[in-house]
Design a protein around this motif. Structure first.
Motif, PDB file in Angstrom:
ATOM      1  N   GLN A 102       0.675  -0.911   0.194  1.00 12.20           N
ATOM      2  CA  GLN A 102       0.113  -0.099   0.323  1.00 12.20           C
ATOM      3  C   GLN A 102       0.688   0.917  -0.341  1.00 12.20           C
ATOM      4  O   GLN A 102       0.542   2.054  -0.607  1.00 12.20           O
ATOM      5  CB  GLN A 102      -0.687   0.107   0.898  1.00 12.20           C
ATOM      6  N   ALA A 103       1.673   1.413   0.800  1.00 10.62           N
ATOM      7  CA  ALA A 103       2.561   2.907   1.707  1.00 10.62           C
ATOM      8  C   ALA A 103       3.055   2.984  -0.070  1.00 10.62           C
ATOM      9  O   ALA A 103       3.689   3.626  -0.543  1.00 10.62           O
ATOM     10  CB  ALA A 103       3.728   2.148   2.577  1.00 10.62           C
ATOM     11  N   GLU A 104       4.024   1.563  -1.147  1.00  7.67           N
ATOM     12  CA  GLU A 104       4.845   1.906  -1.955  1.00  7.67           C
ATOM     13  C   GLU A 104       4.213   2.409  -2.895  1.00  7.67           C
ATOM     14  O   GLU A 104       4.796   3.049  -3.567  1.00  7.67           O
ATOM     15  CB  GLU A 104       5.933   0.521  -2.059  1.00  7.67           C
ATOM     16  N   PHE A 105       2.825   2.220  -3.294  1.00  2.00           N
ATOM     17  CA  PHE A 105       1.765   2.002  -4.978  1.00  2.00           C
ATOM     18  C   PHE A 105       1.290   3.272  -4.413  1.00  2.00           C
ATOM     19  O   PHE A 105       1.740   4.274  -5.159  1.00  2.00           O
ATOM     20  CB  PHE A 105       0.660   1.357  -4.998  1.00  2.00           C
ATOM     21  N   CYS A 106       1.021   3.800  -2.774  1.00  6.22           N
ATOM     22  CA  CYS A 106       0.894   5.303  -2.728  1.00  6.22           C
ATOM     23  C   CYS A 106       1.594   6.187  -3.378  1.00  6.22           C
ATOM     24  O   CYS A 106       1.627   7.304  -3.833  1.00  6.22           O
ATOM     25  CB  CYS A 106      -0.056   5.204  -1.347  1.00  6.22           C
ATOM     26  N   ARG A 107       3.257   6.001  -2.480  1.00  6.79           N
ATOM     27  CA  ARG A 107       3.950   7.580  -2.816  1.00  6.79           C
ATOM     28  C   ARG A 107       4.511   6.918  -4.122  1.00  6.79           C
ATOM     29  O   ARG A 107       3.925   8.029  -4.491  1.00  6.79           O
ATOM     30  CB  ARG A 107       5.126   6.397  -2.140  1.00  6.79           C
ATOM     31  N   ALA A 108       4.210   5.734  -4.713  1.00  8.10           N
ATOM     32  CA  ALA A 108       4.865   6.446  -6.692  1.00  8.10           C
ATOM     33  C   ALA A 108       3.798   7.441  -6.638  1.00  8.10           C
ATOM     34  O   ALA A 108       3.547   7.719  -7.886  1.00  8.10           O
ATOM     35  CB  ALA A 108       4.815   4.292  -7.013  1.00  8.10           C
ATOM     36  N   LEU A 109       2.554   6.692  -7.091  1.00 12.02           N
ATOM     37  CA  LEU A 109       0.786   7.656  -7.513  1.00 12.02           C
ATOM     38  C   LEU A 109       0.709   9.236  -7.130  1.00 12.02           C
ATOM     39  O   LEU A 109       1.413  10.201  -8.018  1.00 12.02           O
ATOM     40  CB  LEU A 109      -0.444   6.826  -7.274  1.00 12.02           C
ATOM     41  N   GLN A 110       1.548   9.095  -5.850  1.00 11.91           N
ATOM     42  CA  GLN A 110       1.713  10.599  -5.310  1.00 11.91           C
ATOM     43  C   GLN A 110       2.752  11.541  -5.744  1.00 11.91           C
ATOM     44  O   GLN A 110       2.911  12.958  -6.606  1.00 11.91           O
ATOM     45  CB  GLN A 110       2.120  10.825  -3.845  1.00 11.91           C
ATOM     46  N   GLU A 111       3.862  10.778  -6.540  1.00  6.92           N
ATOM     47  CA  GLU A 111       4.958  11.591  -6.745  1.00  6.92           C
ATOM     48  C   GLU A 111       4.647  11.908  -8.577  1.00  6.92           C
ATOM     49  O   GLU A 111       4.956  13.186  -9.411  1.00  6.92           O
ATOM     50  CB  GLU A 111       5.689  10.123  -6.668  1.00  6.92           C
ATOM     51  N   VAL A 112       4.117  10.933  -8.897  1.00  5.25           N
ATOM     52  CA  VAL A 112       4.008  11.491 -10.285  1.00  5.25           C
ATOM     53  C   VAL A 112       2.123  12.388 -10.282  1.00  5.25           C
ATOM     54  O   VAL A 112       2.482  12.872 -11.079  1.00  5.25           O
ATOM     55  CB  VAL A 112       3.253  10.299 -11.475  1.00  5.25           C
ATOM     56  N   ASP A 113       1.613  12.286  -9.260  1.00 12.20           N
ATOM     57  CA  ASP A 113       0.261  13.185  -9.522  1.00 12.20           C
ATOM     58  C   ASP A 113       0.371  14.381  -8.469  1.00 12.20           C
ATOM     59  O   ASP A 113       0.476  15.868  -9.301  1.00 12.20           O
ATOM     60  CB  ASP A 113      -0.475  12.549  -8.836  1.00 12.20           C
ATOM     61  N   GLY A 114       1.833  14.685  -7.853  1.00 15.37           N
ATOM     62  CA  GLY A 114       1.296  15.332  -6.720  1.00 15.37           C
ATOM     63  C   GLY A 114       0.788  16.030  -5.653  1.00 15.37           C
ATOM     64  O   GLY A 114       0.849  16.279  -5.024  1.00 15.37           O
ATOM     65  N   GLY A 115      -0.482  15.446  -6.036  1.00 14.82           N
ATOM     66  CA  GLY A 115      -1.469  15.112  -5.223  1.00 14.82           C
ATOM     67  C   GLY A 115      -1.054  13.954  -3.981  1.00 14.82           C
ATOM     68  O   GLY A 115       0.055  13.489  -3.691  1.00 14.82           O
ATOM     69  N   THR A 116      -1.853  14.721  -2.729  1.00 13.13           N
ATOM     70  CA  THR A 116      -1.873  13.352  -1.653  1.00 13.13           C
ATOM     71  C   THR A 116      -2.972  13.133  -1.058  1.00 13.13           C
ATOM     72  O   THR A 116      -4.385  13.098  -1.066  1.00 13.13           O
ATOM     73  CB  THR A 116      -1.068  14.750  -0.328  1.00 13.13           C
ATOM     74  N   PHE A 117      -2.231  11.618  -0.932  1.00  9.63           N
ATOM     75  CA  PHE A 117      -3.742  10.829  -0.253  1.00  9.63           C
ATOM     76  C   PHE A 117      -4.681  10.850   1.115  1.00  9.63           C
ATOM     77  O   PHE A 117      -3.655  11.402   1.757  1.00  9.63           O
ATOM     78  CB  PHE A 117      -3.124   9.195  -0.167  1.00  9.63           C
ATOM     79  N   LYS A 118      -5.223  11.085   1.111  1.00  7.95           N
ATOM     80  CA  LYS A 118      -6.197  11.044   2.310  1.00  7.95           C
ATOM     81  C   LYS A 118      -6.234   9.797   2.869  1.00  7.95           C
ATOM     82  O   LYS A 118      -7.153   8.648   2.371  1.00  7.95           O
ATOM     83  CB  LYS A 118      -7.886  11.549   2.203  1.00  7.95           C
TER      84      LYS A 118
END
Lengths: 347, 347
Positions: B55-71
């Motif tokens: 979960q952490a690895e995937f969320c971080r990778a997505l945050q990096e490309v999006d620039g947004g932050t997970f709730k």
């Protein structure tokens, strides 16, 4: 049940020649006009004429308010029968308006017979075969303006021939409203129109079928109803075929007076982006109900050779799923949710 | 099945202290860290660590490309356990991105036990009771750009304690891609990454689980698959718990390399309104699959006390149903449909 009241004079079957009446339909009926003419006393003919008339009447009323025109698709079912789907998409007033008629016949599948037996029907087939005929009119209207509610109605007739040639038959149907915001006046006008139509036939019909409606259109996983209800009934085979048909005719006749006054009333209501957004969220719930619970949709999707586009005509053009959407306390959105969580008596 | 190949060195379990590893998670795990520390040799602990890491690895990778932050929402289940839902909504790149972890335990309901028995499990409970523990990581990502495909993955572990204290266990999961347009390069890169991970464990895994995936993600009433597949498997309990876990770890490890290169590749692709519209229509089909057929969703919606928002996190933010939508012959949209109607081999 309380005392039965006689149907009013205005509910008597429309008179006139079959050919003449067919001219007013959206397109020629599913059954050949000569066949209809030769069997005009039979219930299946009278019901096919009624559903075609209801479709035409409702489509015309919607065209008049929208200014757009329905696309009319006639389709055949390889196994027997067919249908007529009328759809107006992305109109001025309506985002998606679908009014469908279907008349299908053939032999019941094992699955369908099982389902009917589980509802208490005793069905004796010849060599395991049960010839059936099912027909109905069904409609879902999704308006653009969030202050105009979504409406759904469906009236249907089922006939099964048993081993000894005797026929089993029943009617089903209902009309229900799905507003995005609570409007007590609209709710009263809608429910009261249905109640008046019901009361002409039996004083217990409205209270019984109103409850049935709230129970049926329930999104279990959300703990909320789909809308503010109306009436819903199934397996209606009493007190006589004539009187059951007369009741269904009254119901079909209220479709326009139930809904169109509400459409005209809110036609020019202004709305905000937030109101539109809430409408989209509610449409998401509409999709959830229809795909997860609706018996008709599930039955249709599982039936080989069924026309998927006509079954899924009930889905909105657009819908939205927002994670953890929660209306602000005391907001109009919260008021709507409250009503959906605790169904009310409107008349 | 063919010869088993030994897992590669890089798939060996991550070393290090539990407390240290937990620091990298999106939030503290469902199970108390002290409990995890005291049971670090047990499979349920190792799996909980793996799903939290994924979960952490995937969320971080997505945050990096999006620039947004997970709730990040942590929720408890009254009956035992809970979960952590990470959602990014209306981001720059992602319309809706959900990555969910859940760790639940308690006693199997009669319904759930029945379902498992129907899959061939022999389950002997004590006084009819079957203590169970189920955990998994599950994710669906709906990007804004129609040239970036939707991805879904889920890896889970199930453990049941029988009468004599013996444990039955199995793993399940898969990763699959749902593009809006055919892109052979993307399809190859995605499937090949999965195949390489599978081949390290068993040469039959990729072909078997690819087929299983095509079969599972099938929208029966449309006669089309949801996407271009990937892998899917269930009830994996061989050749040993250690090796099954090692395989699941390899799969979880491919989530980022399967998907992120495709995201970066199409990040700045321009698109037309027509392409966006086709994406919305495909999203409608996604909703149809998830609400009508997906076993996990149906199981979740029917489970009392389940967290609806986490189950329906998989639905897109927006979707569209156009009546009788039919791509023009020879168009890229028609090419996509063709592939969905006749699943292909991509590697």
């Amino acid at each position: 049940m309380a005392t039965r009241v006689s149907p009013a004079a205005e509910d008597r079957e429309q008179e006139g020649d079959i050919v003449e009446r067919c001219r007013g339909f959206m397109c020629p009926p599913v059954t050949d006009i000569n066949v209809l003419q030769g069997s005009k006393e039979e219930m299946r003919t009278r019901m096919e004429m009624l559903i075609m008339e209801t479709q035409a009447e409702f489509c015309r009323a919607l065209q008049e308010v929208d200014g757009g025109t329905f696309k009319v698709d006639r389709w055949d079912r390889k196994e027997g029968g067919g249908g007529i789907s009328c759809v107006m998409q992305d109109g001025k007033v309506f985002e998606k308006a679908g009014v469908n008629v279907s008349v299908v016949f053939g032999h019941l599948t094992e699955e369908a017979a099982k389902q009917m037996r589980s509802r208490g029907k005793v069905l004796k087939g010849k060599d395991g075969k049960l010839p059936f005929c099912a027909m109905g009119v069904s409609s879902v209207i999704h308006p653009k303006n969030p202050h105009i509610p979504t409406v759904h109605f469906n009236y249907r007739y089922f006939e099964i021939e048993e081993e000894d040639g005797a026929k089993q038959w029943w009617f089903g149907g209902g009309t229900d409203l799905t507003p995005v915001y609570v409007n007590k006046e609209d709710a009263f006008q809608f429910h009261n129109t249905l109640k008046e139509a019901c009361d002409k036939h039996h004083s217990q019909y409205y209270p019984d079928f109103k409850k049935w409606c709230d129970r049926y259109f329930y999104i279990r996983h959300r703990g909320e109803t789909r809308g503010i209800g109306g009436i819903f009934f199934d397996d209606l085979d009493s007190p006589s075929q004539e009187e059951a048909f007369s009741f269904v005719k009254s119901c079909a006749g209220t479709v326009v007076p139930c809904y169109l006054p509400i459409v005209y009333k809110h036609l020019n209501d202004s709305f905000t982006d937030e109101e539109k957004d809430w409408q989209q969220v509610r449409r998401g719930r509409y999709v959830e109900f229809n795909l997860v619970y609706d018996r008709g949709v599930k039955f249709g999707l599982a039936t080989p050779g069924s026309r998927i586009e006509s079954i899924l005509m009930s889905l909105p053009l657009t819908a939205r799923w927002e994670y953890m959407h929660e209306p602000a306390k005391g907001s109009l959105e919260a008021e709507m949710l409250e009503v959906l969580r605790n169904p009310k008596e409107w008349v």
